[in-house]
Every structure is written in structure tokens, then in C-alpha cells.
Design a protein around this motif. Structure first.
Motif, PDB file in Angstrom:
ATOM      1  N   HIS A  57       0.802  -1.223   0.000  1.00 37.21           N
ATOM      2  CA  HIS A  57       0.000   0.000   0.000  1.00 37.21           C
ATOM      3  C   HIS A  57       0.837   1.278   0.000  1.00 37.21           C
ATOM      4  O   HIS A  57       1.908   1.325   0.613  1.00 37.21           O
ATOM      5  CB  HIS A  57      -0.860   0.044   1.269  1.00 37.21           C
ATOM      6  CG  HIS A  57      -1.882  -1.039   1.387  1.00 37.21           C
ATOM      7  ND1 HIS A  57      -2.754  -1.370   0.372  1.00 37.21           N
ATOM      8  CD2 HIS A  57      -2.200  -1.864   2.426  1.00 37.21           C
ATOM      9  CE1 HIS A  57      -3.552  -2.342   0.785  1.00 37.21           C
ATOM     10  NE2 HIS A  57      -3.232  -2.677   2.016  1.00 37.21           N
ATOM     11  N   PRO A  58       0.287   2.347  -0.607  1.00 37.98           N
ATOM     12  CA  PRO A  58       0.901   3.666  -0.418  1.00 37.98           C
ATOM     13  C   PRO A  58       0.736   4.085   1.047  1.00 37.98           C
ATOM     14  O   PRO A  58      -0.167   3.593   1.729  1.00 37.98           O
ATOM     15  CB  PRO A  58       0.100   4.579  -1.353  1.00 37.98           C
ATOM     16  CG  PRO A  58      -1.190   3.883  -1.593  1.00 37.98           C
ATOM     17  CD  PRO A  58      -0.923   2.411  -1.439  1.00 37.98           C
ATOM     18  N   PRO A  59       1.583   4.999   1.546  1.00 40.89           N
ATOM     19  CA  PRO A  59       1.582   5.340   2.980  1.00 40.89           C
ATOM     20  C   PRO A  59       0.274   5.959   3.464  1.00 40.89           C
ATOM     21  O   PRO A  59      -0.018   5.915   4.660  1.00 40.89           O
ATOM     22  CB  PRO A  59       2.722   6.344   3.135  1.00 40.89           C
ATOM     23  CG  PRO A  59       3.405   6.447   1.835  1.00 40.89           C
ATOM     24  CD  PRO A  59       2.664   5.657   0.805  1.00 40.89           C
ATOM     25  N   ASN A  60      -0.499   6.521   2.564  1.00 41.94           N
ATOM     26  CA  ASN A  60      -1.767   7.166   2.936  1.00 41.94           C
ATOM     27  C   ASN A  60      -2.967   6.397   2.389  1.00 41.94           C
ATOM     28  O   ASN A  60      -3.973   6.979   2.008  1.00 41.94           O
ATOM     29  CB  ASN A  60      -1.771   8.600   2.410  1.00 41.94           C
ATOM     30  CG  ASN A  60      -1.399   8.669   0.928  1.00 41.94           C
ATOM     31  OD1 ASN A  60      -0.959   7.657   0.347  1.00 41.94           O
ATOM     32  ND2 ASN A  60      -1.559   9.818   0.315  1.00 41.94           N
ATOM     33  N   HIS A  61      -2.840   5.075   2.336  1.00 38.27           N
ATOM     34  CA  HIS A  61      -3.916   4.258   1.747  1.00 38.27           C
ATOM     35  C   HIS A  61      -5.241   4.472   2.478  1.00 38.27           C
ATOM     36  O   HIS A  61      -5.266   4.597   3.703  1.00 38.27           O
ATOM     37  CB  HIS A  61      -3.520   2.774   1.814  1.00 38.27           C
ATOM     38  CG  HIS A  61      -4.390   1.872   1.001  1.00 38.27           C
ATOM     39  ND1 HIS A  61      -5.283   0.988   1.569  1.00 38.27           N
ATOM     40  CD2 HIS A  61      -4.518   1.727  -0.339  1.00 38.27           C
ATOM     41  CE1 HIS A  61      -5.913   0.329   0.607  1.00 38.27           C
ATOM     42  NE2 HIS A  61      -5.456   0.751  -0.562  1.00 38.27           N
ATOM     43  N   ARG A  62      -6.334   4.483   1.731  1.00 37.84           N
ATOM     44  CA  ARG A  62      -7.659   4.756   2.298  1.00 37.84           C
ATOM     45  C   ARG A  62      -8.122   3.719   3.317  1.00 37.84           C
ATOM     46  O   ARG A  62      -9.032   3.979   4.089  1.00 37.84           O
ATOM     47  CB  ARG A  62      -8.709   4.802   1.191  1.00 37.84           C
ATOM     48  CG  ARG A  62      -8.565   5.955   0.264  1.00 37.84           C
ATOM     49  CD  ARG A  62      -9.616   7.035   0.517  1.00 37.84           C
ATOM     50  NE  ARG A  62      -9.791   7.819  -0.690  1.00 37.84           N
ATOM     51  CZ  ARG A  62      -8.946   8.780  -1.073  1.00 37.84           C
ATOM     52  NH1 ARG A  62      -7.886   9.067  -0.339  1.00 37.84           N
ATOM     53  NH2 ARG A  62      -9.151   9.430  -2.197  1.00 37.84           N
ATOM     54  N   SER A  63      -7.538   2.541   3.297  1.00 39.94           N
ATOM     55  CA  SER A  63      -7.954   1.526   4.272  1.00 39.94           C
ATOM     56  C   SER A  63      -7.340   1.776   5.652  1.00 39.94           C
ATOM     57  O   SER A  63      -7.695   1.109   6.618  1.00 39.94           O
ATOM     58  CB  SER A  63      -7.576   0.118   3.790  1.00 39.94           C
ATOM     59  OG  SER A  63      -6.211  -0.151   4.023  1.00 39.94           O
ATOM     60  N   PHE A  64      -6.432   2.733   5.759  1.00 44.89           N
ATOM     61  CA  PHE A  64      -5.785   3.007   7.045  1.00 44.89           C
ATOM     62  C   PHE A  64      -6.673   3.919   7.891  1.00 44.89           C
ATOM     63  O   PHE A  64      -7.296   4.846   7.376  1.00 44.89           O
ATOM     64  CB  PHE A  64      -4.414   3.674   6.847  1.00 44.89           C
ATOM     65  CG  PHE A  64      -3.393   2.829   6.117  1.00 44.89           C
ATOM     66  CD1 PHE A  64      -3.585   1.450   5.932  1.00 44.89           C
ATOM     67  CD2 PHE A  64      -2.227   3.400   5.626  1.00 44.89           C
ATOM     68  CE1 PHE A  64      -2.636   0.673   5.261  1.00 44.89           C
ATOM     69  CE2 PHE A  64      -1.268   2.627   4.955  1.00 44.89           C
ATOM     70  CZ  PHE A  64      -1.485   1.262   4.774  1.00 44.89           C
ATOM     71  N   ARG A  65      -6.693   3.663   9.202  1.00 47.81           N
ATOM     72  CA  ARG A  65      -7.576   4.426  10.100  1.00 47.81           C
ATOM     73  C   ARG A  65      -7.371   5.926   9.982  1.00 47.81           C
ATOM     74  O   ARG A  65      -8.327   6.690   9.976  1.00 47.81           O
ATOM     75  CB  ARG A  65      -7.337   4.004  11.550  1.00 47.81           C
ATOM     76  CG  ARG A  65      -8.143   2.772  11.893  1.00 47.81           C
ATOM     77  CD  ARG A  65      -7.883   2.336  13.341  1.00 47.81           C
ATOM     78  NE  ARG A  65      -8.251   0.939  13.461  1.00 47.81           N
ATOM     79  CZ  ARG A  65      -7.517  -0.009  14.065  1.00 47.81           C
ATOM     80  NH1 ARG A  65      -6.380   0.311  14.660  1.00 47.81           N
ATOM     81  NH2 ARG A  65      -7.933  -1.237  14.079  1.00 47.81           N
ATOM     82  N   GLU A  66      -6.124   6.326   9.879  1.00 44.91           N
ATOM     83  CA  GLU A  66      -5.866   7.770   9.844  1.00 44.91           C
ATOM     84  C   GLU A  66      -6.389   8.402   8.555  1.00 44.91           C
ATOM     85  O   GLU A  66      -6.525   9.614   8.469  1.00 44.91           O
ATOM     86  CB  GLU A  66      -4.368   8.047  10.017  1.00 44.91           C
ATOM     87  CG  GLU A  66      -3.527   7.376   8.979  1.00 44.91           C
ATOM     88  CD  GLU A  66      -2.095   7.126   9.458  1.00 44.91           C
ATOM     89  OE1 GLU A  66      -1.921   6.658  10.602  1.00 44.91           O
ATOM     90  OE2 GLU A  66      -1.182   7.421   8.689  1.00 44.91           O
ATOM     91  N   ALA A  67      -6.742   7.574   7.585  1.00 45.02           N
ATOM     92  CA  ALA A  67      -7.368   8.081   6.352  1.00 45.02           C
ATOM     93  C   ALA A  67      -8.858   7.730   6.325  1.00 45.02           C
ATOM     94  O   ALA A  67      -9.507   7.805   5.283  1.00 45.02           O
ATOM     95  CB  ALA A  67      -6.651   7.505   5.134  1.00 45.02           C
ATOM     96  N   GLY A  68      -9.393   7.301   7.482  1.00 46.01           N
ATOM     97  CA  GLY A  68     -10.825   7.002   7.561  1.00 46.01           C
ATOM     98  C   GLY A  68     -11.190   5.551   7.338  1.00 46.01           C
ATOM     99  O   GLY A  68     -12.371   5.203   7.286  1.00 46.01           O
TER     100      GLY A  68
END
Ligand code: VGL
Ligand code: ZN
Length: 185
Positions: free
Chosen positions: A53-64
Motif C-alpha cells: 500500500h501507499p503510505p496514505n492508503h484509504r484503508s488506514f484508520r488515519e485516512a478514515g
């Protein structure tokens, strides 16, 4: 008829001590390594997938999203577990590389279906982690892509046991055979 073994996401972040560890991966690794070697001996094509994944992937909590940061492309957590990354692999596919694709399935935006077809493969066995996410999605997409598919019940691990059991039931209902690895080989 050629066969493939698809080993899903056996990476540091999904194993014991990792950011998003599946249950009881310690008991998975040695049998998995031995099975990969035996399958290769038997002429089975060996395919590994890596969540990437890219570091800001949408599945990450910090991205919602729903997940802790995991399997960031190029990070240590995204590495395959030791002694899985060998020259004798036929194919490695990276998935989840776009920022907003879920990337659960090894067939999603990877060309895996065509690449297996080009190798003459018609049947696939799926194993690895996690049963209720990426193993499930990969096995179901393999059926949709026209392969005969088995899921190897002794070589999968869930994040949550109950969810893993229900995913296995769902896969079987979709025509995926639930088999022990030694029976499939
Ligand atoms: C997976 C959650 C998020 C998996 C990947 O490999 O099952 N699960 N990304
Ligand atoms: Zn992921």
C-alpha cells in the motif's frame, strides 16, 4: 492440467508481532514452507501475493479506513516472511497499490488471471492470510476468472476465528473446495 498454489500475503505485518497479525501464524510458517517445496517438486506453479500500500492508503484508520497502517510499499512490515522469498517462485503479485482500491484480492488490478492463463494454469489452491479478507477475496475472484479452486484449510489463518469459519462456509457455498493441503497435492 496445470495447477498453481497462490500464497496470499504471508508478510511480516500479518504474522505474529506485526501491525495486523492473523491468529496463530507461528504454526503456519513451517508447514507452509514445506508445502511450497513439495508443490514445486510436483510441478505446481508457485504464486505469492504481497499487500503493498501507499503510505496514505484509504484503508488506514488515519485516512478514515478500518485498519492500522500495514504493508506500506517497501517497508519492513511489507516484506515476505523469511525463506518464502526464493528464486524458485513463478510469480509475485503486488496488490492494493492504488490509494482507494481495497486490494483484498490477488486478482484485483494485477493481471493475475491472465498471467496464470498464460502459464497454462486451470486449477488453483489458495492459502495464507487472512482467511476472511484476502484469502476469501482471492479465492472468490479465482472462481470468477474461471479457475477450479480449492482453499487449503490447514494453511490459512484468520484475523478472527468466527469470521474465518464463516468465510470458509461462504467459499464452499460458492463452489470452492475446502481441502487439507496433502489431499490437494
Ligand atoms: C488483509 C486487511 C487489510 C489481508 C489485507 O491480507 O487479509 N486484510 N489488508
Ligand atoms: Zn491491506
Amino acid at each position: 492440467m496445470k495447477r498453481a498454489l497462490i500464497v496470499v500475503d504471508v508478510q511480516r505485518d500479518f504474522c505474529e508481532g506485526g501491525a495486523l497479525a492473523a491468529a496463530d501464524t507461528v504454526s503456519l510458517l513451517e508447514p507452509l514452507r514445506a508445502f511450497i517445496a513439495a508443490a514445486r517438486q510436483a510441478g505446481v506453479k508457485i504464486v505469492l501475493t504481497q499487500d503493498w500500500h501507499p503510505p496514505n492508503h484509504r484503508s488506514f484508520r488515519e485516512a478514515g479506513g478500518d485498519w492500522p497502517v500495514h504493508c506500506v510499499a517497501g517497508s519492513r512490515g511489507a516484506q515476505l516472511m523469511p525463506r518464502l522469498d526464493s528464486d524458485a517462485l513463478d510469480l509475485i503479485v503486488y496488490k492494493g497499490e492504488t490509494i482507494d482500491g481495497a486490494g483484498y484480492s490477488g486478482f484485483e488490478s494485477t493481471g493475475l488471471g491472465e498471467r496464470l492463463g498464460a502459464l497454462g494454469v486451470r486449477e488453483a489452491a489458495v492459502c495464507g492470510v487472512a482467511t476472511e479478507y484476502c484469502v476469501r477475496a482471492t479465492a472468490i475472484d479465482a472462481v470468477k476468472a474461471g479457475f477450479r479452486v480449492a482453499v487449503l484449510t490447514d494453511l490459512i489463518r484468520p484475523i478472527q476465528f468466527a469470521a474465518g469459519e464463516s468465510a470458509l462456509g461462504e467459499m464452499v457455498a460458492l463452489g470452492i473446495e475446502g481441502l487439507e493441503s496433502k489431499v490437494w497435492l
